[in-house]
Enzyme design. Structure first.
Site, mmCIF file in Angstrom:
data_model
loop_
_atom_site.group_PDB
_atom_site.id
_atom_site.type_symbol
_atom_site.label_atom_id
_atom_site.label_comp_id
_atom_site.label_asym_id
_atom_site.label_seq_id
_atom_site.Cartn_x
_atom_site.Cartn_y
_atom_site.Cartn_z
ATOM 1 C CE LYS A 154 -3.750 -0.024 2.553
ATOM 2 N NZ LYS A 154 -5.143 0.285 2.221
ATOM 3 N NE ARG B 176 -6.669 3.755 4.644
ATOM 4 C CZ ARG B 176 -7.923 3.549 4.248
ATOM 5 N NH1 ARG B 176 -8.367 2.339 4.060
ATOM 6 N NH2 ARG B 176 -8.722 4.558 4.056
ATOM 7 N N GLY C 87 -8.126 -7.368 4.498
ATOM 8 C CA GLY C 87 -8.964 -7.423 5.693
ATOM 9 C C GLY C 87 -8.371 -8.175 6.866
ATOM 10 C CG MET D 129 -2.686 -7.365 9.441
ATOM 11 S SD MET D 129 -1.028 -6.879 9.004
ATOM 12 C CE MET D 129 -1.171 -6.587 7.274
ATOM 13 N NE ARG E 75 -5.242 -4.760 -3.303
ATOM 14 C CZ ARG E 75 -5.826 -4.937 -2.131
ATOM 15 N NH1 ARG E 75 -5.151 -4.782 -1.016
ATOM 16 N NH2 ARG E 75 -7.084 -5.260 -2.055
ATOM 17 C CG HIS F 109 -13.527 -11.194 3.274
ATOM 18 N ND1 HIS F 109 -13.869 -12.497 3.519
ATOM 19 C CD2 HIS F 109 -12.238 -11.067 3.656
ATOM 20 C CE1 HIS F 109 -12.846 -13.125 4.046
ATOM 21 N NE2 HIS F 109 -11.846 -12.276 4.147
ATOM 22 N NE ARG G 288 4.563 -45.015 -9.291
ATOM 23 C CZ ARG G 288 4.317 -43.698 -9.272
ATOM 24 N NH1 ARG G 288 3.487 -43.168 -10.145
ATOM 25 N NH2 ARG G 288 4.919 -42.927 -8.360
ATOM 26 N NE ARG H 6 8.725 -48.200 -10.453
ATOM 27 C CZ ARG H 6 8.062 -47.551 -9.494
ATOM 28 N NH1 ARG H 6 8.648 -46.573 -8.843
ATOM 29 N NH2 ARG H 6 6.835 -47.875 -9.214
ATOM 30 C CD GLU I 286 12.882 -45.672 -5.793
ATOM 31 O OE1 GLU I 286 11.814 -45.075 -5.600
ATOM 32 O OE2 GLU I 286 12.963 -46.720 -6.461
ATOM 33 C CB SER J 252 14.508 -41.234 -12.916
ATOM 34 O OG SER J 252 13.303 -40.554 -12.676
ATOM 35 C CG ASN K 250 6.853 -39.947 -4.582
ATOM 36 O OD1 ASN K 250 6.816 -38.728 -4.539
ATOM 37 N ND2 ASN K 250 6.260 -40.654 -5.534
ATOM 38 C CG ASP K 251 10.252 -45.070 -2.234
ATOM 39 O OD1 ASP K 251 9.777 -45.370 -1.120
ATOM 40 O OD2 ASP K 251 9.884 -45.599 -3.296
ATOM 41 C CB CYS L 225 9.830 -40.044 -11.995
ATOM 42 S SG CYS L 225 10.652 -41.308 -11.031
ATOM 43 C CE1 TYR M 153 12.578 -37.459 -16.638
ATOM 44 C CE2 TYR M 153 14.732 -37.395 -17.699
ATOM 45 C CZ TYR M 153 13.758 -38.091 -16.996
ATOM 46 O OH TYR M 153 13.966 -39.388 -16.642
HETATM 47 C C1 PEP Z 1 9.325 -42.384 -5.957
HETATM 48 O O1 PEP Z 1 9.648 -43.092 -5.019
HETATM 49 O O2 PEP Z 1 9.471 -41.149 -5.959
HETATM 50 C C2 PEP Z 1 8.690 -42.966 -7.145
HETATM 51 C C3 PEP Z 1 8.456 -42.230 -8.198
HETATM 52 O O3 PEP Z 1 8.307 -44.262 -7.080
HETATM 53 P P1 PEP Z 1 7.006 -44.758 -6.316
HETATM 54 O O4 PEP Z 1 6.186 -43.576 -5.985
HETATM 55 O O5 PEP Z 1 6.321 -45.681 -7.260
HETATM 56 O O6 PEP Z 1 7.579 -45.456 -5.140
HETATM 57 MG MG MG Z 2 9.737 -45.247 -5.285
#
Ligand code: PEP
Ligand code: MG
Length: 913
Positions: free
Chosen positions: A25, A95, A104, A106, A353, A474, A597, A653, A780, A799, A803-804, A866, A886
């Site tokens: 502001k 303000r 809104g 604060m 703004r 709001h 997968r 995989r 992983e 790759s 997740n793991d 991945c 990638y």
């Molecule tokens: C991972 O572990 O990131 C993965 C892509 O394999 P998944 O989720 O199948 O274990």
């Molecule tokens: Mg995995």
């Protein structure tokens, strides 16, 4: 150290670039002043004071007092009034204003500087107005600074209205308002334990302290969390001389957007209230009127719009406002959200703004501005939040279904279309109920109006409906920010919180839990559930039920993503296991499959039987026999995918999950399977128990299975290359890449890579097809990242399975962490859920280090991601800095990833200089 920045008389000490110090502001007020837009003079106390305030037990820097006094004197001089003066008192607003807008959340105080003496000075001009301002000020100040509940004051106000027979505040006579001020002061004395402060400087410092303190009120904290605004930014405080939109019928106040924030249309768009003070519009207490004539016809269906637009009621001021908005938009080169006040036919701007907008509007505005020559392709790409683009893919109501429902008498009413999209859900009348009901079903939050306290409920709702308030209320602003379908100001509907009912004339009342549908694109409200149909983008791109020429939304979506592709260096692939998903992803622009997968292919009806036979086989011969039966299925799956992804790489995989996942678990299932397979129940149960693992995620899975039973992977590899040979012979370019999961040691990788190469080469040779056998590994397991230099000597690509990798680096079970992770985020032990957005500090370092070590061994190593993080914009930004080739994400995230990858590139280049 400079803590206070003046603006006024055509010159400001700050400018638009100083948002960090002045807040949004403050920076806007300074910039507007500098470019000659009419702004009432004032000054901004910097965010650094807020930081100091919290670091020093709510004390101010010693030099602040003098700086404020000096700047106040400059304001006095500029407007020719004195703070606390009996004759010509200066009144100010105080303000908040953080770097990012927090509508809104604060506190704000208006009309500050009124006391028993200064009110007399004001009364000489207009007594009624003077005492009306004073009573408003006492209430606001008491609420915000003295923490005396508003209700006590409102109760007295309503009682007075009854007594004098006034049906609105505007009709209470001056003498009664005078009395009301005395009553208010008494409330302060009784509830607050001391007199309402008469010293205007005490008032000012009380207000400044309250605004800084409001940075840490609960709703501001929640808002910051939902919008990922850092807690340590702090707010600035703007002290500005008051102008009044409530001094008579030649006064007004309003808010406007330089383009439509809901659908992006290039039309000046806003709302105003005659004879009202700023907060009245945003608070949604009175439904405001449209600014321009064209707007009246656009939403003509709404009953509240029958009155005059500003364009008609004050044509000269409207013309001036048009000049100002055009000037602001071309100066900022972006859609602006402005607040203005008209005092005695004179226009003042109080804020500008960058306007918050929906994904639809963001894409349209960016493309239109390119066409208007206002911004470049690159700027257009940076103007759309990557995550917002999924709104363009969300379903809408099926037009036929909707008209059937309308003809069937289910149309309950219409409101203003405040946030586009379709939503069907169960009615919840409070934010708390919305949060709890949303755990089971989608919810439509139905309120008379929303307030900042409701944000958690709004966030958990699928759609939001209010019966009061305009397109800048709001509810509308917040819903658009969250991308929720929203209808506001549905004046013909009545919400009765007491009875828990939503009523519309001629219809049975609806209760909490009943189904309701709202169309945030048209404003229609329909009782019951309503079927949806695919968005225009999906209809053009995937379903082929619409032509590009018929959908501007699609054309803009497509252009923006093509501009993104020109910018980005990070590739975008997809995670897909079926030809159908692969097709969708390819149409969304995926440049290949980054993770196919294979285990999902094992679950279909006929196959699971063979898989079980394989698992239960007593020896290798039995296993091979079962695998031979599975092979044609796998081969057909791969052929389908290769055909769909002709010419693009497909990373497949090999089998990953532990075998027990394919076996029945309950006694009932065991007995059914035993019957099907001709096994004894006891025998099968014993086998299931034998395969049971205490920590299956850390057990016999991934490449470990293949070390024990190489024939499984051998079958898969054969199926892959047989499929490749088949489609090659059809003239289709198949490009498989084989990926080994869960590798932790180089030996695992060498053994299995050799096997893949051998079986692959044999298969190709037997079929007379020439194709490279490409083998890579997932990274992983933390150990894999640490020994990536050795793995890089063997693998042709990496790759990251983040997740793991997240699971094993933190030691948080992917399947169980939901029980405690939200608390970890709440308590700020973690910034974000690390399964959603990569933990850059820890897990991310393994990605960085693994990439560096891998490339140290093999400079040409191709590296991707991945895990789920491949579709998360913040994670994508991080992966770009790690130099990955990638990211791979689910099909519907591909457009998000393309845009995010382009934005990551721009930021990276900017950062690198
Ligand atoms: C991972 O572990 O990131 C993965 C892509 O394999 P998944 O989720 O199948 O274990
Ligand atoms: Mg995995």
């Amino acid at each position: 150290m400079k803590y206070v920045y003046f603006f006024g008389d055509g010159h400001a000490e700050g400018n638009a670039k100083m948002k960090e110090v002045l807040g949004g502001k403050g920076a806007g007020l300074a910039e507007m002043t500098n470019i000659g837009v009419p702004v009432p003079p004032g000054f901004t106390i910097s965010t650094e004071v807020c930081t100091y305030f919290y670091a020093h037990d709510k004390a101010y820097p010693p030099e602040l007092k003098d700086a404020v006094a000096e700047n106040l004197a400059r304001v006095e001089q500029s407007v020719g009034r004195k703070f606390g003066d009996k004759e010509k008192p200066l009144l100010v607003s105080v303000r908040s204003g953080a770097r990012a807008s927090m509508p809104g959340m604060m506190d704000t105080i208006l009309n500050l500087g009124l006391n028993d003496e200064t009110v007399q000075g004001l009364a000489k001009h207009d007594e009624r107005f003077a005492f009306d301002s004073y009573r408003r000020f006492i209430q606001m100040y008491s609420d915000v600074v003295l923490e005396i509940d508003r209700e006590h004051f409102e109760h007295e106000l309503f009682a007075l209205r009854d007594r004098v027979g006034a049906d609105s505040d505007a009709k209470i006579p001056a003498a009664s308002l005078k009395e009301l001020v005395e009553t208010y002061k008494k409330i302060v004395r009784e509830r607050g334990g001391k007199e309402f402060p008469q010293d205007v400087h005490e008032q000012l410092w009380g207000a400044i302290g309250a605004v800084f303190t409001s940075w840490n009120n609960q709703r501001a904290i929640t808002y910051r969390k939902l919008n990922q605004i850092p807690d340590d930014w702090g707010t600035a405080v703007n002290v500005q001389s008051m102008v009044f939109g409530n001094m008579g019928d030649d006064c007004a106040t309003g808010v406007a957007f330089t383009r439509n924030p809901s659908n992006g249309e290039h039309k000046f768009f806003g709302e105003y209230l005659a004879n009202a003070q700023g907060e009245d519009v945003v608070a949604g207490i009175r439904t405001p009127l449209p600014i321009s004539k064209s707007q009246v016809t656009d939403v003509g269906a709404s009953s509240s719009i029958a009155e005059k637009s500003l364009e008609e009621s004050m044509p000269e001021v409207y013309a001036q406002l048009e000049d100002v908005y055009k000037k602001l938009e071309s100066h900022y080169r972006d859609m602006q959200d402005i607040e203005f006040t008209i005092q005695a036919h004179k226009l003042y701007l109080l804020q500008t703004r960058t306007g918050k907008r929906t994904g639809f509007a963001a894409v349209k505005i960016a493309c239109d501005m390119v066409d208007e020559g206002l911004i470049s392709h690159t700027e257009a790409v940076s103007r759309v939040e990557a995550g917002q683009i999924v709104q363009l893919l969300a379903p809408m109501f099926d037009a036929k279904e909707k008209s059937k429902a309308v003809q069937g008498g289910r149309l309950l009413g219409r409101g203003l279309p405040a946030g586009p999209g379709a939503a069907t859900g169960r009615i919840a009348f409070s934010a708390e109920r919305a949060v709890s009901m949303a755990k089971d079903d989608p919810v439509i939050l139905v309120r008379i109006e929303t307030s900042p306290e409701d944000i958690a409920g709004m966030h958990s709702a699928a759609g939001i409906l209010t019966t009061r308030g305009g397109l800048t209320s709001h509810a509308a602003v917040v819903a658009r920010g969250m991308g929720r379908p929203c209808v506001v100001g549905a004046g013909n509907l009545r919400v009765d919180y007491g009875k828990g009912e939503l009523r519309s004339e001629g219809h049975e009342p609806l209760e909490e839990g009943d189904w309701l549908s709202i169309d945030g694109t048209s404003g229609e409200i329909i009782g019951g559930k309503l079927a949806t149909k695919p968005s225009e983008v999906i209809q053009v791109l995937i379903d082929n039920t619409m032509q590009p020429s018929e959908s501007e939304t699609f054309r803009n979506f497509d252009r923006l993503l093509k501009w993104s592709d020109e910018i980005r260096s990070l590739g975008v692939r997809t995670n897909a296991d079926t030809p159908k998903d692969a097709r969708v992803a390819r149409l969304f622009g995926a440049a290949g499959i980054g993770l196919c997968r294979t285990e999902h292919m094992f679950f279909a009806e006929e196959r699971i039987l063979r898989v079980r036979e394989m698992i239960l086989a007593r020896d290798e011969k039995g296993r091979r026999h079962a695998l031979d039966q599975l092979l044609p299925f796998q081969q057909a799956d791969f052929e389908g995918i290769f055909r769909e992804l002709a010419g693009l790489p497909v990373t497949i995989r090999l089998l990953d999950p532990p075998l027990h996942e394919f076996l029945p678990q309950s006694e009932q299932q065991i007995s059914a399977v035993a019957r099907d397979m001709g096994w004894g129940f006891v025998e099968l149960r014993a086998k299931v128990n034998q395969l049971h693992e205490s920590n299956p995620m850390l057990g016999h899975r991934g490449c470990r299975l293949a070390v024990t039973y190489p024939e499984i992977y051998e079958m898969q590899v054969r199926a892959i290359y047989l499929a490749a040979c088949t489609v090659k012979k059809e003239g289709i370019d198949a490009r498989p890449e084989v990926m080994i999961p869960l590798v932790g040691t180089v030996k695992e990788l060498t053994i299995l890579t050799e096997m893949v190469r051998r079986v692959g080469a044999e298969t190709l040779k037997a079929n007379g097809v020439d194709l490279p056998v490409i083998v890579g590994t997932m990274i992983e397991i933390p150990r894999a990242a640490l020994v990536a230099d050795k793995l890089g000597e063997v693998a042709e690509f990496f790759s990251f399975g983040t997740n793991d990798l997240t699971q094993m680096t933190f030691g948080y079970s992917r399947d169980d962490a939901g029980t405690f992770l939200p608390e970890y985020v709440d308590k700020k032990i973690l910034k974000k859920d690390p399964f959603e957005s990569i933990d850059q500090e820890g897990v991310g370092q393994l990605v960085k280090l693994g990439t560096e070590r891998g490339r140290g061994a093999n400079a040409n190593l191709k590296v991707g991601v991945c895990g789920e993080h491949g579709g998360d914009p913040d994670s994508i930004r991080f992966f770009r800095t790690c130099g990955l080739n990638y990211v791979s994400c689910s099909p519907y995230r591909v457009p998000v990833a393309r845009l995010a990858a382009a934005q990551a590139e721009l930021e990276f280049k900017h950062y690198e200089g």
